[in-house]
Design an enzyme around this catalytic site. Sequence first.
Site, mmCIF file in Angstrom:
data_model
loop_
_atom_site.group_PDB
_atom_site.id
_atom_site.type_symbol
_atom_site.label_atom_id
_atom_site.label_comp_id
_atom_site.label_asym_id
_atom_site.label_seq_id
_atom_site.Cartn_x
_atom_site.Cartn_y
_atom_site.Cartn_z
ATOM 1 N N GLY A 164 28.549 75.169 30.082
ATOM 2 C CA GLY A 164 30.041 74.653 30.003
ATOM 3 C C GLY A 164 29.991 73.287 29.957
ATOM 4 O O GLY A 164 30.590 72.439 28.965
ATOM 5 N N HIS A 165 29.347 72.445 30.344
ATOM 6 C CA HIS A 165 29.121 70.895 30.314
ATOM 7 C C HIS A 165 28.782 70.487 28.730
ATOM 8 O O HIS A 165 29.328 69.633 28.086
ATOM 9 C CB HIS A 165 27.994 70.177 31.118
ATOM 10 N N LEU B 41 23.404 70.170 34.503
ATOM 11 C CA LEU B 41 24.048 70.682 33.299
ATOM 12 C C LEU B 41 24.052 72.137 33.005
ATOM 13 O O LEU B 41 22.854 72.494 33.253
ATOM 14 C CB LEU B 41 23.955 69.626 32.268
ATOM 15 N N SER C 86 27.696 75.031 38.216
ATOM 16 C CA SER C 86 26.493 74.525 38.951
ATOM 17 C C SER C 86 26.516 75.293 40.307
ATOM 18 O O SER C 86 25.297 75.709 40.692
ATOM 19 C CB SER C 86 26.757 73.098 39.121
ATOM 20 N N GLY D 84 36.785 70.251 31.021
ATOM 21 C CA GLY D 84 37.042 71.858 30.720
ATOM 22 C C GLY D 84 38.189 72.121 31.365
ATOM 23 O O GLY D 84 38.636 71.770 32.402
ATOM 24 N N ASP E 203 38.407 73.892 35.297
ATOM 25 C CA ASP E 203 39.075 72.933 36.144
ATOM 26 C C ASP E 203 40.616 72.443 35.691
ATOM 27 O O ASP E 203 40.957 71.256 35.620
ATOM 28 C CB ASP E 203 38.358 71.506 36.522
ATOM 29 N N GLN F 88 42.777 69.985 37.526
ATOM 30 C CA GLN F 88 41.924 68.716 37.366
ATOM 31 C C GLN F 88 42.347 68.135 35.989
ATOM 32 O O GLN F 88 42.690 67.015 36.043
ATOM 33 C CB GLN F 88 40.495 68.680 37.577
ATOM 34 N N GLY G 153 26.613 66.414 36.819
ATOM 35 C CA GLY G 153 25.160 66.843 36.440
ATOM 36 C C GLY G 153 24.927 68.173 36.771
ATOM 37 O O GLY G 153 25.861 69.080 36.947
HETATM 38 P P1 AMP Z 1 31.465 69.109 37.028
HETATM 39 O O1 AMP Z 1 30.216 68.650 36.694
HETATM 40 O O2 AMP Z 1 31.587 70.382 37.747
HETATM 41 O O3 AMP Z 1 32.269 67.898 37.730
HETATM 42 O O4 AMP Z 1 32.292 69.433 35.759
HETATM 43 C C1 AMP Z 1 32.139 68.497 34.813
HETATM 44 C C2 AMP Z 1 33.006 68.779 33.706
HETATM 45 O O5 AMP Z 1 32.594 70.042 33.071
HETATM 46 C C3 AMP Z 1 34.519 69.107 34.040
HETATM 47 O O6 AMP Z 1 35.440 68.669 33.080
HETATM 48 C C4 AMP Z 1 34.491 70.763 34.160
HETATM 49 O O7 AMP Z 1 35.923 71.149 34.051
HETATM 50 C C5 AMP Z 1 33.759 71.140 33.017
HETATM 51 N N1 AMP Z 1 33.251 72.368 33.187
HETATM 52 C C6 AMP Z 1 32.506 72.955 34.134
HETATM 53 N N2 AMP Z 1 32.148 74.312 34.215
HETATM 54 C C7 AMP Z 1 32.696 74.355 32.863
HETATM 55 C C8 AMP Z 1 32.628 75.662 32.011
HETATM 56 N N3 AMP Z 1 32.061 76.902 32.652
HETATM 57 N N4 AMP Z 1 33.271 75.720 30.817
HETATM 58 C C9 AMP Z 1 33.842 74.622 30.509
HETATM 59 N N5 AMP Z 1 33.794 73.538 30.948
HETATM 60 C C10 AMP Z 1 33.346 73.378 32.402
#
Ligand code: AMP
Length: 275
Positions: free
Chosen positions: A26-27, A23, A176, A137, A140, A143, A21
């Site tokens: 990137g998300h 968001l 975030s 993404g 990470d 991951q 969340g």
């Molecule tokens: P998170 O909410 O941080 O767990 O991220 C959820 C998804 O968004 C994961 O697959 C992350 O790799 C992706 N993500 C986070 N930041 C970015 C970004 N700047 N560009 C692309 N994907 C992202």
Amino acid sequence: MRTLSSELRREKMIGFVPTMGFLHGGHLSLVDRAVSLSDIVVVSIFVNPEQFGPSEDFLTYPRDFGRDRRLLEEKGADIVFYPETEDIYPPGYSTYVEVEGFDTTLCGARRPGHMRGVATICMKLFNIVKPHLAVFGEKDYQQAVMIKKMVSDMNLDMEIVTSPTVREEDGLAVSSRNRYLNEEERRDAAVLYRALLLGKKLIEGGEDNVDEVVGAMEKMIEEKKTARIEYIEVVNSENLKLTERIDRPVLLALSVHFGGARLIDNIIAVPEDAT
Ligand code: AMP
């Protein structure tokens, strides 16, 4: 969610984007990707306590469900899955997924239990949402590699798609956690992408010594007063194992603290003789 997915899955291609969340662009780029690849897009919002260490920011992690929901509606996501912690981890919960070898490098080595927490929540969400594909993404990177391995090792009937890192204008990867930065830290944090580009340029210009590459990146980052390096590593881009000499495609990955924010980023570099 399980009942709905079982019904939908018979006739529709389900794409899934797991998130914590709050968001950002990137998300939303992952949601775009899922929309382009599937009939129904499910986005989960769950701040997963199992992937935070005891001294990490689980309680203060930013949350704004109303805003997230609006953004997802605008983007054309169909379903937001927003479970309570107690639904995912009821009292007495005791089953975990561990993908061997991921807790010895990069973030896995610095955040005990983190990779296990990520693998466990992804497995649970995949079982609930039953998607045909899930989008992760490249920000990470570790991951994404681990989840691909889990899907393959556990014979899950789905595909993992990865999507490029979305950046601010000055190159800082959107995150975030960027909201923890004050003005000076935010300005300094732009050095991370510049350091990654420097490392990539050195490798693609023929430098094959890891210490030289890491040393040059360290020097650039240390010029910023607010930066505190946790790690800079050069690993094989496929299996994430440390390399001594750079003679094949590598991942340059780093984690750097700016004030209370721990920021990560990475880039792929391909030495000339490996192309
Ligand atoms: P998170 O909410 O941080 O767990 O991220 C959820 C998804 O968004 C994961 O697959 C992350 O790799 C992706 N993500 C986070 N930041 C970015 C970004 N700047 N560009 C692309 N994907 C992202």
